[in-house]
Design a protein around this motif. Sequence first.
Motif, PDB file in Angstrom:
ATOM      1  N   SER A 282      43.758  -6.173 -32.288  1.00 31.82           N
ATOM      2  CA  SER A 282      44.957  -6.028 -33.120  1.00 31.82           C
ATOM      3  C   SER A 282      44.743  -6.399 -34.576  1.00 31.82           C
ATOM      4  O   SER A 282      45.691  -6.592 -35.309  1.00 31.82           O
TER       5      SER A 282
ATOM      6  N   ALA B  61      46.989   3.961 -31.800  1.00 36.54           N
ATOM      7  CA  ALA B  61      47.308   2.760 -31.039  1.00 36.54           C
ATOM      8  C   ALA B  61      48.531   2.110 -31.684  1.00 36.54           C
ATOM      9  O   ALA B  61      48.641   2.066 -32.910  1.00 36.54           O
ATOM     10  N   ASP B  62      49.443   1.597 -30.852  1.00 38.66           N
ATOM     11  CA  ASP B  62      50.708   1.051 -31.351  1.00 38.66           C
ATOM     12  C   ASP B  62      50.511  -0.078 -32.360  1.00 38.66           C
ATOM     13  O   ASP B  62      51.178  -0.123 -33.393  1.00 38.66           O
TER      14      ASP B  62
ATOM     15  N   ASP C 299      37.954   2.721 -32.946  1.00 36.25           N
ATOM     16  CA  ASP C 299      38.638   1.443 -32.751  1.00 36.25           C
ATOM     17  C   ASP C 299      38.566   0.583 -34.015  1.00 36.25           C
ATOM     18  O   ASP C 299      37.865   0.901 -34.972  1.00 36.25           O
ATOM     19  N   THR C 300      39.309  -0.515 -33.969  1.00 38.98           N
ATOM     20  CA  THR C 300      39.434  -1.349 -35.173  1.00 38.98           C
ATOM     21  C   THR C 300      38.118  -2.039 -35.535  1.00 38.98           C
ATOM     22  O   THR C 300      37.903  -2.370 -36.700  1.00 38.98           O
TER      23      THR C 300
ATOM     24  N   GLN D  92      49.281   1.189 -35.646  1.00 36.03           N
ATOM     25  CA  GLN D  92      50.351   1.930 -36.320  1.00 36.03           C
ATOM     26  C   GLN D  92      51.303   0.961 -37.027  1.00 36.03           C
ATOM     27  O   GLN D  92      51.657   1.169 -38.193  1.00 36.03           O
TER      28      GLN D  92
ATOM     29  N   SER E 156      42.449   2.099 -31.941  1.00 37.32           N
ATOM     30  CA  SER E 156      42.512   1.370 -30.673  1.00 37.32           C
ATOM     31  C   SER E 156      41.709   0.074 -30.793  1.00 37.32           C
ATOM     32  O   SER E 156      41.087  -0.201 -31.811  1.00 37.32           O
ATOM     33  N   GLY E 157      41.717  -0.727 -29.728  1.00 34.45           N
ATOM     34  CA  GLY E 157      40.940  -1.962 -29.745  1.00 34.45           C
ATOM     35  C   GLY E 157      41.773  -3.156 -30.157  1.00 34.45           C
ATOM     36  O   GLY E 157      42.973  -3.204 -29.920  1.00 34.45           O
TER      37      GLY E 157
ATOM     38  N   ASN F  70      43.452   9.125 -30.840  1.00 28.45           N
ATOM     39  CA  ASN F  70      43.352   7.715 -30.470  1.00 28.45           C
ATOM     40  C   ASN F  70      42.686   6.899 -31.570  1.00 28.45           C
ATOM     41  O   ASN F  70      41.704   6.205 -31.357  1.00 28.45           O
TER      42      ASN F  70
ATOM     43  N   GLU G  64      36.971  10.914 -32.044  1.00 31.05           N
ATOM     44  CA  GLU G  64      38.034  10.355 -31.209  1.00 31.05           C
ATOM     45  C   GLU G  64      37.740   8.897 -30.870  1.00 31.05           C
ATOM     46  O   GLU G  64      36.600   8.442 -30.921  1.00 31.05           O
ATOM     47  N   ASN G  65      38.794   8.170 -30.522  1.00 30.17           N
ATOM     48  CA  ASN G  65      38.693   6.784 -30.054  1.00 30.17           C
ATOM     49  C   ASN G  65      38.045   5.854 -31.081  1.00 30.17           C
ATOM     50  O   ASN G  65      37.215   5.006 -30.738  1.00 30.17           O
TER      51      ASN G  65
END
Length: 196
Positions: free
Chosen positions: A81, A103-104, A20-21, A107, A78-79, A75, A17-18
Amino acid sequence: MNKFEKLTSTVVPLPIENVDTDQIIPARFLKATNKDGFGDNLFADWRYEKDGTPKKDFVLNNPTYSGSILVGGKNFGSGSSREHAAWAIDGYGFKVVVSSFFADIFQNNALNNGVLPVVVSPEFLAEIFAAVTTDPSTTLTVDLDSQTITNNATGKSESFSINPYKKECLLKGMDDIDYLLSKKEQVLQYEAKRTI
C-alpha cells in the motif's frame, strides 16, 4: 495540490500488466518522509542498470515518448500500500495514469496526491497503445468535469468514474485538510447552535 480540470498531452506507454508498487518505487527508496526526489527513482530497477546508467530499452529513457499521461497495462498499482508509488508518479511529472484496472489502495493514494487514475475498457486501452505505437505524437484529452477521456487520433471517447468527493477536491486543488478548512464556517455555525 494543483487544480486538475482538463489535460491534453502526449503519452508514455507502458503496456505491462500487473505492475506492482515495488516495481513503481522499489522498497530501498522508502526511507524518505517527504516527496522530494521520488520521481528520479520511478521504475528504478527497470529504468537503470546497477551502475546507474539508463537502460536504453526502457520507455522512460526513450526520447520518442513524453508527456503528462502514463498509460499502463491491466492491474496497475497492485502489491503493497506504499503511498510513495503515487509520490514517484507525481514527482516524475505524470498527472494522469490510464489503465483498465487499478488496485484500490493505489487508486486512493493517487487521488490523495493529485494524480488522476482513469479506468478505461480493455478495448479502449488497446486502441490507445495501438495509436501511440503508430504515432508517438498521439495525444489524449482527459476532462475531469465531464469525466471523459478522448483518443485524439481517432476521436473516440469513453467515460470514467470517480468518487464525487475526490473529483471536487481535484477540481478545486484541495487535499483532505484543505477541504475540511473550506468548511470551517459551517462547522463553527453548527457548533454554535449545539447545546451541551
